[in-house]
Design a protein around this motif. Structure first.
Motif, PDB file in Angstrom:
ATOM      1  N   MET A 255      10.664   9.196  -5.881  1.00  0.00           N
ATOM      2  CA  MET A 255       9.571   8.447  -6.499  1.00  0.00           C
ATOM      3  C   MET A 255       9.572   7.028  -5.928  1.00  0.00           C
ATOM      4  SD  MET A 255       9.631   9.269 -10.553  1.00  0.00           S
ATOM      5  CE  MET A 255      11.181   8.418 -10.786  1.00  0.00           C
ATOM      6  N   ALA A 256       8.379   6.460  -5.764  1.00  0.00           N
ATOM      7  CA  ALA A 256       8.272   5.074  -5.302  1.00  0.00           C
ATOM      8  C   ALA A 256       7.259   4.343  -6.176  1.00  0.00           C
ATOM      9  CB  ALA A 256       7.847   5.028  -3.842  1.00  0.00           C
ATOM     10  N   LEU A 257       7.550   3.083  -6.473  1.00  0.00           N
ATOM     11  CA  LEU A 257       6.668   2.232  -7.266  1.00  0.00           C
ATOM     12  C   LEU A 257       6.168   1.115  -6.367  1.00  0.00           C
ATOM     13  CD1 LEU A 257       5.946   2.505 -10.280  1.00  0.00           C
ATOM     14  CD2 LEU A 257       7.658   0.755 -10.767  1.00  0.00           C
ATOM     15  N   TRP A 258       4.836   0.855  -6.405  1.00  0.00           N
ATOM     16  CA  TRP A 258       4.233  -0.111  -5.491  1.00  0.00           C
ATOM     17  C   TRP A 258       3.407  -1.134  -6.262  1.00  0.00           C
ATOM     18  CZ3 TRP A 258       5.064   1.207  -0.248  1.00  0.00           C
ATOM     19  CH2 TRP A 258       5.482   2.522  -0.011  1.00  0.00           C
ATOM     20  N   ASP A 259       3.342  -2.354  -5.715  1.00  0.00           N
ATOM     21  CA  ASP A 259       2.382  -3.355  -6.175  1.00  0.00           C
ATOM     22  C   ASP A 259       1.050  -3.014  -5.506  1.00  0.00           C
ATOM     23  OD1 ASP A 259       0.767  -5.534  -6.585  1.00  0.00           O
ATOM     24  OD2 ASP A 259       2.277  -7.032  -6.048  1.00  0.00           O
ATOM     25  N   GLN A 260      -0.014  -2.812  -6.311  1.00  0.00           N
ATOM     26  CA  GLN A 260      -1.276  -2.354  -5.724  1.00  0.00           C
ATOM     27  C   GLN A 260      -1.908  -3.393  -4.781  1.00  0.00           C
ATOM     28  OE1 GLN A 260      -3.730  -1.705  -9.290  1.00  0.00           O
ATOM     29  NE2 GLN A 260      -5.038  -3.393  -8.660  1.00  0.00           N
ATOM     30  N   GLU A 261      -1.484  -4.659  -4.890  1.00  0.00           N
ATOM     31  CA  GLU A 261      -2.024  -5.693  -4.002  1.00  0.00           C
ATOM     32  C   GLU A 261      -1.188  -5.878  -2.735  1.00  0.00           C
ATOM     33  OE1 GLU A 261      -4.870  -6.789  -4.768  1.00  0.00           O
ATOM     34  OE2 GLU A 261      -4.929  -6.101  -6.845  1.00  0.00           O
ATOM     35  N   ASP A 262      -0.023  -5.226  -2.673  1.00  0.00           N
ATOM     36  CA  ASP A 262       0.849  -5.381  -1.505  1.00  0.00           C
ATOM     37  C   ASP A 262       1.647  -4.098  -1.299  1.00  0.00           C
ATOM     38  OD1 ASP A 262       2.491  -6.189   0.514  1.00  0.00           O
ATOM     39  OD2 ASP A 262       3.722  -7.547  -0.701  1.00  0.00           O
ATOM     40  N   LEU A 263       1.203  -3.275  -0.363  1.00  0.00           N
ATOM     41  CA  LEU A 263       1.846  -1.977  -0.134  1.00  0.00           C
ATOM     42  C   LEU A 263       2.832  -1.997   1.037  1.00  0.00           C
ATOM     43  CD1 LEU A 263      -1.162   0.497  -0.640  1.00  0.00           C
ATOM     44  CD2 LEU A 263       0.473  -0.326  -2.317  1.00  0.00           C
ATOM     45  N   ASP A 264       3.273  -3.206   1.443  1.00  0.00           N
ATOM     46  CA  ASP A 264       4.193  -3.285   2.585  1.00  0.00           C
ATOM     47  C   ASP A 264       5.551  -2.671   2.264  1.00  0.00           C
ATOM     48  OD1 ASP A 264       2.300  -4.495   4.111  1.00  0.00           O
ATOM     49  OD2 ASP A 264       2.955  -6.549   3.660  1.00  0.00           O
ATOM     50  N   VAL A 265       6.095  -3.047   1.096  1.00  0.00           N
ATOM     51  CA  VAL A 265       7.426  -2.556   0.692  1.00  0.00           C
ATOM     52  C   VAL A 265       7.339  -2.093  -0.757  1.00  0.00           C
ATOM     53  CG1 VAL A 265       9.865  -3.161   0.406  1.00  0.00           C
ATOM     54  CG2 VAL A 265       8.525  -4.246   2.214  1.00  0.00           C
TER      55      VAL A 265
END
Length: 523
Positions: A255-265
């Motif tokens: 599973m991965a959690l992302w910031d919707q405004e920054d998908l770099d890491v």
């Protein structure tokens, strides 16, 4: 010598959902003898609303799916009529969130079809759709309804295109989508909208996660994480985060959690196990609970999501010996609030030809309505029309209370007239989720109060259970006549209840106005 006092801080988090448990339905409350499809697609194969359950079935020649009343439990007749208008296998089905009698299906025959289900269910094979959408050049694998605009449908297929359809178009066969999004270089594996439908997230076989502006098709963000191959992606409500499930470079499920405004890491990357089945994520924005169900697994893990580190808190795991091939989800408005049910799955158990309802329950001693676990939730009313959405307006969902006896909100025509203008409706929609007292909310409540007389009584008199009575054919048999009579009696009873609730609702709105004024005065 000074003695410093040590302060003791507990290491555990307080949570209302720490003890949520899964309760499988008894055999007589399951759907037995359902010929579940043997398709190897990684879709849910099942769609549920408070009236019907639909499941894609195995059939010879063409494609079909079964529509049953949710109360039609027990043994299913092997000759039960089906919806069978496709020439190829059906790959995905989704109920219209604003009409419990409307369902869309897509197929290997490269078409999307939208069906009108009769009020009493499918009593004979249904082969003629309400709308047929012909735009894809190859098989169509996924469909998704817009979460707040009425009659806007998204579809994607093996031609790598995402197409947007306006079902308010008068033609029965629509050949031209209102927009085609062509950013993907391979098959789209999943689509997910944020709360107001202003953002669309997709996962793709090219290993990239994309965030798009669905109306224009503009690409806003793109993630290309070498350590995570995403298969499913999901917006986490208003938390401005995305969750993806997939596999690591060592083929561990992840599973991965992302910031919707920054998908770099990714904000968080967590390995789960070494199994091979696809992980289906399900998120409940009301309780902030995330459920992870693996295809071919018997277990369901669940977590609580927060906007601050460590973001994800493991609660517990539901264990079962029967593996699930797919899952249907009951909308919140169809849950049993008297038993503190906060989520309900419908597990497709292929090896037993069984659909097993599974309730997630918060253990509470009190039998009264629990306000703290049932905040205002998305209603079955659209916030705006397809035309409004296509013109550039975004609105949050229309909200309703799950408290027994609460009024179901009206759809967008009444909402727009109550607010006085599209612009005000848009402002309210984007702010409603924040539950912040302000001048706009006060104006909205006063407008609602002013328009209360007469509107509530006539809001649904022309529509019976979402169907226009003028379109219903007259009863041909005594049995049909009896059913129509009972339906009419139910409608009369419902309208009487609505009248009784009017005065109560007016008092509630007056109290809300006082609360907003008091809170403004304190600020």
């Amino acid at each position: 010598m000074t003695v410093s006092k040590m302060t003791w801080r507990p290491q555990y988090r307080s949570s209302k959902f720490r003890h949520v448990f899964g309760k499988a339905a008894t055999k007589e409350n399951c759907y037995d003898g359902v010929p579940i499809t043997r398709s190897v697609h990684d879709n849910h194969f099942c769609a549920v609303n408070p009236r019907f359950i639909a499941v894609i079935t195995e059939c010879a020649g063409g494609g079909a799916f079964l529509v049953l009343s949710v109360h039609h439990t027990g043994k299913v007749d092997p000759l039960h009529p089906k919806v069978s208008g496709h020439r190829g296998n059906v790959l995905d089905i989704k109920w219209n969130p604003f009409n419990d009698f409307c369902i869309a299906s897509c197929s290997e025959d490269s078409t999307v079809k939208v069906w009108d289900i009769p009020p009493h269910g499918v009593l004979k094979n249904l082969t003629v759709p309400w709308k047929e959408l012909q735009g894809h050049s190859r098989r169509v694998g996924l469909i998704e309804w817009h979460p707040t605009a009425n009659n806007v449908l998204f579809s994607t297929g093996y031609d790598y295109q995402v197409m947007i359809w306006n079902l308010d178009s008068p033609e029965a066969v629509i050949k031209n989508p209102v927009r085609t999004i062509s950013h993907h270089t391979d098959v789209v594996l999943s689509m997910s909208f944020n709360t107001d439908g202003s953002r669309l997230a997709t996962s793709c076989k090219d290993k990239k996660i994309r965030v798009l502006e669905p109306r224009t098709g503009n690409l806003l963000q793109e993630a290309n994480c070498k350590n995570h191959k995403a298969s499913k992606v999901l917006f986490l409500g208003n938390l401005k985060m995305l969750l993806s499930t997939g596999s690591s470079r060592w083929n561990h499920r992840q599973m991965a959690l992302w910031d919707q405004e920054d998908l770099d890491v990714p904000l968080l990357l967590e390995d789960l196990d070494g199994s091979s089945g696809v992980l289906f994520p399900f998120y409940d924005p009301d309780t902030h609970m995330l459920y992870i169900a693996g295809k071919g697994d018997g277990n369901i893990r669940y977590y609580e999501i927060s906007s601050e580190k460590p973001y994800m808190h493991f609660l517990t795991e539901y264990h079962s010996h029967t593996p699930q091939k797919g899952m249907g989800i009951m909308p919140k408005r169809g849950l049993d609030v008297s038993s503190c049910e906060v989520f309900r799955f419908y597990k497709l158990v292929t090896i037993k030809a069984l659909i097993e309802p599974l309730s997630m329950i918060v253990p509470r001693r009190s039998e009264s309505y629990q306000d703290d676990i049932y905040p205002m939730t998305a209603a079955s009313a659209a916030a705006m029309s397809a035309e409004e959405w296509l013109s550039g307006i975004d609105k949050g969902p229309v909200l309703q209370s799950l408290k027994p006896g609460s009024r179901v909100p009206d759809s967008y025509p009444e909402l727009s007239s109550g607010l006085g203008s599209k612009g005000l409706g848009n402002s309210l929609g984007t702010r409603r989720s924040q539950s912040r007292p302000g001048q706009l909310q006060l104006a909205y409540i006063q407008d609602q109060l002013g328009n209360k007389e007469g509107k509530e009584c006539r809001s649904k008199t022309s529509v019976s259970n979402g169907q226009d009575p003028t379109l219903c054919s007259p009863p041909k048999t005594e049995n049909e006549l009896r059913l129509k009579f009972h339906k009419q009696q139910e409608e009369i009873r419902r309208l009487r209840e609505m009248l009784n609730q009017r005065d109560v609702r007016i008092k509630q709105l007056e109290l809300e106005i006082n609360n907003v004024r008091n809170s403004q005065g304190s600020h």
